[in-house]
Design a protein around this motif. Sequence first.
Motif, PDB file in Angstrom:
ATOM      1  N   ILE A  30      51.512  57.789  44.247  1.00 13.38           N
ATOM      2  CA  ILE A  30      51.175  58.506  43.235  1.00 13.38           C
ATOM      3  C   ILE A  30      51.898  58.261  41.909  1.00 13.38           C
ATOM      4  CG2 ILE A  30      50.638  60.732  42.376  1.00 13.38           C
ATOM      5  CD1 ILE A  30      49.780  61.815  45.182  1.00 13.38           C
ATOM      6  N   GLU A  31      53.181  58.736  42.511  1.00 14.04           N
ATOM      7  CA  GLU A  31      54.271  58.463  41.150  1.00 14.04           C
ATOM      8  C   GLU A  31      54.240  57.149  40.689  1.00 14.04           C
ATOM      9  OE1 GLU A  31      57.428  61.771  43.267  1.00 14.04           O
ATOM     10  OE2 GLU A  31      57.735  59.707  43.461  1.00 14.04           O
ATOM     11  N   GLN A  32      54.260  56.160  41.399  1.00 11.04           N
ATOM     12  CA  GLN A  32      54.181  54.838  40.794  1.00 11.04           C
ATOM     13  C   GLN A  32      52.761  54.060  40.511  1.00 11.04           C
ATOM     14  OE1 GLN A  32      57.219  53.012  40.628  1.00 11.04           O
ATOM     15  NE2 GLN A  32      58.336  54.702  41.557  1.00 11.04           N
ATOM     16  N   ASP A  33      51.838  54.912  40.566  1.00 13.09           N
ATOM     17  CA  ASP A  33      50.418  54.382  40.107  1.00 13.09           C
ATOM     18  C   ASP A  33      50.204  53.094  40.861  1.00 13.09           C
ATOM     19  OD1 ASP A  33      48.238  55.008  38.519  1.00 13.09           O
ATOM     20  OD2 ASP A  33      48.377  53.257  37.597  1.00 13.09           O
ATOM     21  N   ALA A  34      50.338  53.338  42.401  1.00 10.15           N
ATOM     22  CA  ALA A  34      50.089  52.305  43.285  1.00 10.15           C
ATOM     23  C   ALA A  34      48.492  52.512  43.528  1.00 10.15           C
ATOM     24  CB  ALA A  34      50.873  52.279  44.360  1.00 10.15           C
ATOM     25  N   VAL A  35      47.731  53.095  42.887  1.00 13.66           N
ATOM     26  CA  VAL A  35      46.286  53.090  43.195  1.00 13.66           C
ATOM     27  C   VAL A  35      45.502  52.722  41.822  1.00 13.66           C
ATOM     28  CG1 VAL A  35      44.560  55.191  43.668  1.00 13.66           C
ATOM     29  CG2 VAL A  35      46.881  55.391  44.486  1.00 13.66           C
TER      30      VAL A  35
END
Lengths: 787, 175
Positions: free
Chosen positions: B109-114
């Motif tokens: 979530i924090e790294q926008d890995a989505v």
Amino acid sequence: MPDESRRFITTTIEVEGREETKVVELPGRALAPWEADAALAIVGHPVARVDALEKVTGAAVYTADRVAPGMLHAVLVRSTIPRGRATVDLEPARGVPGFIDAITFNDLPSGSKPVRAGGVRFLDPDVTYAGQPVACVCAETSGQARAAARAVRLSYAPLPGAVTAAQAIAGGAPPVRARGGNVSRSSPVEASRGDVERGLAEAEVVVRGRYTTSSALHTAMEPHGALAEWHGDQLTIHEGTQGIFAVRDEVAAAMGIPRSRVRVVMEHMGGGFGAKNHAGAHTYAAAFLARRTGRPVRCVLDRAGEQVDTGHRAPCTIDVTLGARRDGTLTAIVAAALVDQGISGWEASTTKIFHELYACPNVRTTEVFALSNTHAMAAFRGPGHTEGAFALERAMDELARELGMDPLAFRLRNHADHDQEKSRPYSGGPLRRCLEEGARRFGWEGRHARSEAPGRAETMPGIGERAGTFPAGGPPRWRRGFGLAAQVWPAGGGPPAYATVRLHPDGSVDVLTGTQDLGTGARTIMAQVAAEALGARLADVRVILGDTERTPYTGNSWGSMTTPSVAPAVRMAAEEARQHLLEAASEVLGVERDRLATGGGMITRRDGGDPVPIADITCRLGDVTITGHGSRGPNQPGVAFTTFGAQFAEVEVDTATGHVRVVRITAVHDVGRVLNPLLARSQLEGGIIQGLGLALFEERIIDERLGRPLTTGIHDYKVPTMADIPDIDASCLAAVDTTANPVGARGLAEPPIIPTAPAIANAVADALGVPVNDLPLAPWRILGAIR
Amino acid sequence: MGIAPGAVLDSPARAAYLTTMKLTVNGREREVTPDPVESLADTLRARLHLGGTKVACGRGECGSCTVLLDGRAVYACLTITRACEGAAVTTIEGLAPPGELHPVQRAFIEQDAVQCGYCTPGQVMAAVALLAAEPAPDEPAIRRAMSGNLCRCGTYPRIAAAIRSVAGRGGGTGA
């Protein structure tokens, strides 16, 4: 400012290079743009994706996950020949356990206009490509449906056809379809300005080249699928689509029912990239079978179906001639493109970019859209421009080489500072800023200092230690090269797009707008814009998208349209809700309205009183629901809303194996205001990685003898993996576009894929000292080029 | 009377020669009666209604269906359920207690890995398995371990960043 007396106006919108003139409704009022120096608390900040929690926990529901009580599973039966007449025998399928029903062309309502899917008649037994659906069966379970589909007996009366553009336009080629010939009605499409003969006569240096691009497949991770459910005369379709309203309209027409009786819902979808803009055979199959059986029917394609029957990037052959004076001034650009559409598809211009990207008084392009017995093209991220950019930018490098000029200096020398085709200014840019900023970040000037170390020992992921060179005295085995390429793309968006904002008594906020989040982050962007305009906290805002029955109209999520079209409507709706909220607060607090403002979930006061939470006001109103409506206003005439970008690539080429390793890519794009830098970076990186796939790996292969696609899975059709990814430095210029729309943003989804493949190819050509003009740059092509 | 390959329907014919088996899924013992060659992905999705395990190719090419089988990452679409008798399966739904997040999920979530999210459960499970086996993987190890999980949106740089952010912080435990 809109004229108060008028409600409708004619405006111009560019969608994927096509200019459309539309009559649109004017919003009730105009919004002043958020200026570049506006103090924004949420917009422009790197907030986390609002639906990330659902996605990382597996709670997000996609079409293939949807289950309805009593649901049947449907599987399409596909032709294995490219052209001819198929005879379908369903009898063997009827004996398969769990079999419920099946349909062929003869079971469709007669007399009405034929239903079309993927550019052909739905379930037409007169097939025009291998993989074309000719029947659909449904059964109690997916396994039984697959077994029943396998049991269907097909026999064929084959006809000769053509599976490539070259075959289709050859003299004496058999017709690829019953009527209409082997090229599109509009072909050849010609466009010119100035006088290219004079331009070529003035040229002191001329280069000519032929460039080819492959047929790329979208290969979204979630295959196409639909779940159809009838409730009386009301049809509900769950479909992972880029255009819920387009699917609604197409299904309503096919079923012969009003649009108001069809509801299309899209909560989450596993990627689209242009392949999911319309109802498909799976949609119609589910809807018809659900009507016949009286039960919900889900039809989700398997991977092979996805790879052979959901569209492709049209492969192109583009002949380019460029002329320039010795000082590097372009005098003529000539391009002739042959595009292989497959059996149908809209005509994405591969030559428009030749008229736009660089300044040149004399340009002439010709484009032939050939039809072939392969599945129809579908827009694929940056359609047309991506293919055209490869040819143009490769040719630009060849010309720079002939001129002895630096490729960057040559491009800057021919910089276009306005839209030459229509003699109008750009709302943003110009390209020069992206080229200069990209060159600075990449270290273009000092790049050759890095090129002196080929063949050094270096560990490569998965490959292990590499060492040595060819025998002493021979040429170095590993060559390093550098390249760049640029991009323009129209992405200004436009009307119609509507939004509604509701403020509940507890201070929570709903944003309703009928757009789609393909994975782009649209849901997050709309939440940010609404929270900003309303003065609410982001955590209090929920965005409801993707429901034709419950959210107001917006268009398809294509052409990088969503942000510049929908965000202004959301902002207007939230601003209207804020006005109503302030009126209510004035009444509740006994403070004059113009002494009140909102921000951070609070009503702030300029009368010395303490700020009051918004919820304290709304709860005092009881069940009054404060509501705001917004719509997207028309585009300002006489301005081109174009995005710009430049990418720089460093590659290493192994001359022994032909393997290309992209070491790093620097990308600088101008898309107006960046609404969320976290999401923007993800979009840029994603586009670049797809562009890398196009450059190095991706190619649909058709067996030219049998006419069948061979790339039916993701082992055969190669997409990039994590092991292939270079260091990527992707950024956007800080360049708020107050001309484009009141939020100041243009589209961002497609621009980054456009320059990647030519930048990589230019770097490979630089490394090898020979042209590489055919995509993808697979090892066998590299070895062929240096032989 | 034959049985359609891959059929997932209870019928007298099946009951005649198929026995139930035990499988521990997300810490709970479950009894299932899968067909002889039924995949673990089908069992999880169709029988146990665990839709977080996505199927994108169904033939071991993409990694979307990655789950943990006794702590190791496997492609559920290529794993035969009947071969998992007595094994412990962890799916995305069981990675953390309800209402909580595994450190890898939080990092995603924090790294926008989505982006679209369809490959995400498989990516998360593969990352958890990597960190459990190798708590501080270097960049080549991350790339090697994760290159069997495809992402068409091109989230790879963010996924690698998410894994790096957890690496060395004990992120692999708790699976």
